[in-house]
Design an enzyme around this catalytic site. Sequence first.
Site, PDB file in Angstrom:
ATOM      1  N   HIS A 150      -2.676 -38.556   8.037  1.00  0.00           N
ATOM      2  CA  HIS A 150      -3.340 -37.266   8.250  1.00  0.00           C
ATOM      3  C   HIS A 150      -3.745 -37.061   9.698  1.00  0.00           C
ATOM      4  O   HIS A 150      -3.658 -37.966  10.525  1.00  0.00           O
ATOM      5  CB  HIS A 150      -4.564 -37.159   7.330  1.00  0.00           C
ATOM      6  CG  HIS A 150      -5.686 -38.097   7.688  1.00  0.00           C
ATOM      7  ND1 HIS A 150      -7.014 -37.817   7.467  1.00  0.00           N
ATOM      8  CD2 HIS A 150      -5.689 -39.345   8.261  1.00  0.00           C
ATOM      9  CE1 HIS A 150      -7.770 -38.809   7.858  1.00  0.00           C
ATOM     10  NE2 HIS A 150      -6.997 -39.752   8.343  1.00  0.00           N
TER      11      HIS A 150
ATOM     12  N   CYS B 144      -5.573 -30.643  10.118  1.00  0.00           N
ATOM     13  CA  CYS B 144      -5.154 -31.356   8.900  1.00  0.00           C
ATOM     14  C   CYS B 144      -4.113 -30.588   8.087  1.00  0.00           C
ATOM     15  O   CYS B 144      -3.048 -31.113   7.761  1.00  0.00           O
ATOM     16  CB  CYS B 144      -6.374 -31.711   8.045  1.00  0.00           C
ATOM     17  SG  CYS B 144      -7.208 -30.311   7.263  1.00  0.00           S
TER      18      CYS B 144
ATOM     19  N   HIS C 245     -10.284 -30.786   3.594  1.00  0.00           N
ATOM     20  CA  HIS C 245      -9.431 -31.753   4.294  1.00  0.00           C
ATOM     21  C   HIS C 245      -8.266 -32.162   3.406  1.00  0.00           C
ATOM     22  O   HIS C 245      -8.429 -32.383   2.204  1.00  0.00           O
ATOM     23  CB  HIS C 245     -10.225 -32.988   4.703  1.00  0.00           C
ATOM     24  CG  HIS C 245      -9.432 -33.915   5.593  1.00  0.00           C
ATOM     25  ND1 HIS C 245      -9.133 -33.609   6.901  1.00  0.00           N
ATOM     26  CD2 HIS C 245      -8.832 -35.111   5.340  1.00  0.00           C
ATOM     27  CE1 HIS C 245      -8.410 -34.591   7.437  1.00  0.00           C
ATOM     28  NE2 HIS C 245      -8.211 -35.506   6.499  1.00  0.00           N
TER      29      HIS C 245
END
Length: 346
Positions: A320, A259, A308
């Site tokens: 993402h 991420c 995240h």
Amino acid sequence: MASHRRPKQPSRTRVTVLTTAAAAAVALSANAANAAPSEKLSKDEVKAKVDKLYEQAEQATEKYNGAKEKQQKLQKEISTIQDNVARGQQELNKLRDGLGSLATAQYRSGGIDPSVQLFLSSDPDDYLDKASTLDQLSSQQVDALKKIQDKQRELAQERAEASEKLKDLSSTRTQLEQRKKEVQGKLAEAQKLLNSLTAKEKAALAAEQERANRSSNERVDLGDTPPASNWAAAAFSAAQSKIGSPYVYGATGPSSFDCSGLTSWAYAQAGVAIPRTSQAQANIGTRIYSQSDLQVGDLVFFFSDIHHVGLYAGNGRVLHAPRTGTVVRYESMSTIGGPFMFGVRV
């Protein structure tokens, strides 16, 4: 006449052993018959557990990324210090050589009493010039000694700093290995759960994931939210070019990403250097707490521990790299699996 012998009776000990064994066999048989069959998890239960393990793996991944970044930073710092020490040692050697030359010249000139040298000299003026030079040499010698002492102190400090950083590097490498094992352990546990499914259940899960991944390549209504800035627009465009690239923990592109690897890579393509990890990225720029104030290219963070991050894509969506087994894709912010915490405008 045939003899009739009475059959030998089994001993009491033998009877007891046989009886005990028989009783145990009956008990085991009864237990086996009454034991509940091993509980088999359903496909949805396995998926929920696997998703949780993937989330934990991502948490460990960001810690792994942090340790790896620290390791690389320490290695560069240590290399710089070691280069400085090597150059400093060369300078110190030159200073010492220079001091040695001064001492030799002084010794040679001072071997005879100055008054005797003047008396014996055929050229008193020449002698007086040399005597003046000797006074200058003495002054240079003092300066040289001071420079040597200063350089020695400087080198001692740099060596001590390098020693401390080497200890820190060793500790960081240990931590890095621990984080790596933690990630691999979570992924192995998830795979073990997936392997427990039937072929039909595996196919159904794979089809679900394929639909989610495929949707990332389809046209998505991102609304008309403007980009946060020119470089945010450039970063978002770079990330869009990687839609469909697989998630791989610790990866920073250009063919695979985790991420924070995706977000740091995307901004690097826009000419903007941002930190490597999601936690570090959360501490740059201006924080935005209202989702309605977000603009395209803003960093968006999820989960209470900020493990995240993605890029805001507009219309309540994020671009993402979700987790293991997925690809870079668009996704609704409401389905990330953890709460939206805030955005950051770089």
